[in-house]
Write an enzyme that holds these catalytic residues in place. Structure first.
Site, PDB file in Angstrom:
ATOM      1  N   SER A 324       1.061  -1.311  -0.119  1.00 13.04           N
ATOM      2  CA  SER A 324       0.119   0.060  -0.427  1.00 13.04           C
ATOM      3  C   SER A 324       0.906   1.243   0.199  1.00 13.04           C
ATOM      4  O   SER A 324       2.235   1.157  -0.781  1.00 13.04           O
ATOM      5  CB  SER A 324      -1.054   0.302   1.049  1.00 13.04           C
ATOM      6  OG  SER A 324      -1.851   1.219   1.179  1.00 13.04           O
ATOM      7  N   ASP A 399      -9.426  -4.511  -4.760  1.00 12.81           N
ATOM      8  CA  ASP A 399      -8.971  -3.830  -3.711  1.00 12.81           C
ATOM      9  C   ASP A 399     -10.007  -3.118  -3.673  1.00 12.81           C
ATOM     10  O   ASP A 399     -10.458  -2.302  -4.634  1.00 12.81           O
ATOM     11  CB  ASP A 399      -7.818  -3.332  -4.052  1.00 12.81           C
ATOM     12  CG  ASP A 399      -6.890  -2.672  -3.081  1.00 12.81           C
ATOM     13  OD1 ASP A 399      -7.311  -1.407  -3.180  1.00 12.81           O
ATOM     14  OD2 ASP A 399      -5.814  -2.555  -3.296  1.00 12.81           O
ATOM     15  N   HIS A 474      23.764  -5.483 -26.465  1.00 17.06           N
ATOM     16  CA  HIS A 474      23.451  -3.801 -25.352  1.00 17.06           C
ATOM     17  C   HIS A 474      23.993  -4.589 -24.181  1.00 17.06           C
ATOM     18  O   HIS A 474      24.849  -4.304 -23.628  1.00 17.06           O
ATOM     19  CB  HIS A 474      21.970  -3.279 -26.188  1.00 17.06           C
ATOM     20  CG  HIS A 474      22.135  -3.319 -27.379  1.00 17.06           C
ATOM     21  ND1 HIS A 474      21.608  -4.394 -28.165  1.00 17.06           N
ATOM     22  CD2 HIS A 474      22.549  -2.414 -27.976  1.00 17.06           C
ATOM     23  CE1 HIS A 474      21.333  -4.076 -29.471  1.00 17.06           C
ATOM     24  NE2 HIS A 474      21.964  -2.981 -29.664  1.00 17.06           N
TER      25      HIS A 474
END
Length: 537
Positions: A324, A399, A474
């Protein structure tokens, strides 16, 4: 020590709560009658004081309307306050006498004095037998003791410019004043309700039980850490280095806005066999201060320094776990300690401003915007973008806290955090059409998400090989330039593949404890052995 000196010494010494031991020796402290009576009166007056502080605007208005601020009635009011003061002083004295006549308390106070005078492993072990008010605990690790790491430059996110010219600045002054007063009076406690003394009083028994479990069952050890701004941080360490396979990895837990390490997220990594370091926000539990961003930063900074220099963990063996609003302190630490092993963010958000605007009245929008940006600018993404290591985001599919529209999973601010993170790390892959595809993917969960993946024929092996090939040619630094030669179909596949690796769904509400099977190491690419290393518990 003379009786009068002993009474004086016990007058303001910490309250003893519990005595730890083996079997029957584990018990709550039993005060004498005088001590119990004094504690009850002092505690009752403390509750009355806190209630009067929180209700002061209404209380002041009531007293004014009743005429208590005129000279005659003001004298009556002052007599009432003086009477309460006398009762308080007498209660302290009676409590002190009771403590002096209690052999158990005298043994405790002797042990405490020895630890405060000379803190050693032996005196620390003796002191750890007692659970008492934390202000009396000796400081064991100080910011002032650091030298090299204390001088290291810290990264901070910059505040957005709220005005473009002198006129806008002058016209915003009233809002700035109101915003400052709001944040520094009630606002910070709306953001961090766990800092409310009354809430902590209500939760005191539960916090004691949680702390007792960590100490008695998990062999946890309590510590006091002093920050650079002189706050004291209450911490708990569970050491599993010599008892479990995952014990050499330390998980530092950052709790939510009403979370405490005693009853918070420490349980998940402890059950998973990790070494765990929990701590309370400034103003929470035994920690002092107020959870403003600067104090939060200093708190997590001293916690990480303690883990490295005192507990002996290397940064590459430290995991950060934020739940949270704990995502703010954990992303700040990740930004400033980029060599850590990884970062797990559970049920967190990209930026607190949209959530604040959602919960506040529309007419206060301009004040809320200014107050948040100036004083509580909890922008997790800005900090997360400066961390180059492995990240796992966990979204709660039910949620009810970080969604801006109740019951609508597409408005979960964790979605925004994932989209922003992937756009920053893989800018040539996530174009506008890929962002729309990702938003569609994030608007589903469970079986619907699996069907979405099947419908788009995601090829994990191909996506994996493309990333491995790019890194081998890379580098692993972000933002990556991979995707320049890809067509839209390949970019779509890569977008969903990356979302699957960075992001996990857990079917639960915001405050449900995370199960151990969801606590997984964040996804990373192992370029040395040329395959993707995705460790699981």
């Amino acid at each position: 020590m003379s009786p009068l000196k002993m009474i004086w010494h016990c007058l303001f010494s910490p309250r003893l709560i519990k005595i730890y031991g083996n079997g029957p020796a584990e018990k709550l402290y039993e005060p004498t009658t005088f001590e119990r009576w004094g504690d009850q009166v002092i505690h009752s007056l403390y509750i009355m004081w806190k209630i009067s502080i929180y209700t002061s605007p209404f209380l002041t208005t009531f007293l004014y309307r009743k005429g208590y601020f005129v000279m005659d009635n003001l004298l009556t009011l002052s007599k009432f306050v003086t009477s309460l003061g006398v009762i308080l002083v007498v209660s302290f004295c009676i409590r002190s006498v009771g403590r002096c006549n209690n052999p158990t308390y005298q043994r405790f106070i002797k042990t405490l004095r020895e630890a405060q005078t000379n803190l050693s492993p032996n005196t620390k072990e003796q002191l750890s037998v007692y659970d008492f008010e934390f202000y009396g605990w000796p400081v064991e690790f100080r910011w002032s003791d650091l030298s090299k790491d204390a001088a290291k430059h810290r990264l901070y996110i910059s505040h957005p410019v709220s005005h473009r010219n002198t006129f806008q600045y002058v016209s915003s002054i009233p809002c700035q004043i109101i915003g400052y007063i709001a944040i520094h009076s009630f606002g910070i406690r709306l953001v961090y309700p766990g800092s409310l003394s009354l809430l902590q009083t209500i939760l005191a028994q539960g916090l004691l039980q949680g702390r007792s479990k960590l100490i008695e069952v998990n062999r946890g050890v309590r510590y006091k850490l002093r920050t650079r701004d002189e706050n004291d941080i209450d911490g708990m360490f569970v050491d599993r280095r010599h008892s479990t396979p995952n014990g050499n990895i330390l998980v530092i837990c950052c709790e939510g806005n009403a979370g405490f390490y005693e009853v918070g997220i420490m349980g998940t990594p402890v059950e998973a066999g990790y070494s765990v370091l929990g701590w309370n926000h400034p103003g929470f539990g035994g920690s002092t201060g107020t959870p403003y961003p600067s104090q939060e930063q200093n708190a997590i900074d001293i916690v990480v320094q303690f883990a490295i220099h005192s507990l002996g963990f290397k940064p590459e063996n430290i995991m950060l776990f934020g739940w949270s609003i704990g995502g703010y302190s954990s992303t700040w630490a990740a930004m400033n300690y980029p060599e850590i092993k990884g970062l797990i963010l559970d049920a967190t958000f990209d930026d607190i401003l949209p959530l604040a605007l959602h919960h506040m009245p529309k007419w206060a929008e301009s004040i809320v915007r200014l107050a948040i940006r100036e004083y509580v600018n909890l922008n997790n993404f800005e900090q997360l973008s400066k961390y180059p290591g492995p990240v796992l985001l966990i979204r709660r599919s039910q949620d009810e806290v970080i969604c801006t529209s109740e019951g609508d999973i597409s408005t979960n601010r964790g979605n925004n955090l994932l989209i922003k993170l992937l756009k920053y790390r893989y800018p040539l892959i996530l174009g506008d059409s890929q962002v729309k595809l990702l938003e569609e993917y994030l608007s589903t969960t469970g079986g619907a998400q699996d069907q979405f993946i099947q419908r788009h024929n995601i090829n994990p092996d191909l996506c994996k090989s493309l990333i491995e090939s790019y890194i081998s040619e890379h580098s692993k630094s972000y933002p990556m330039r991979i995707g320049e030669e890809m067509d839209d179909e390949q970019k779509n596949q890569m977008t969903i593949f990356l979302a699957m690796k960075y992001f996990k769904d857990y079917k639960s509400t915001h405050c449900t404890p995370l199960p151990t099977d969801m606590f997984q190491m964040p996804w990373d690419v192992n370029i040395e052995t040329d395959y993707l290393a995705i460790p699981h518990l």
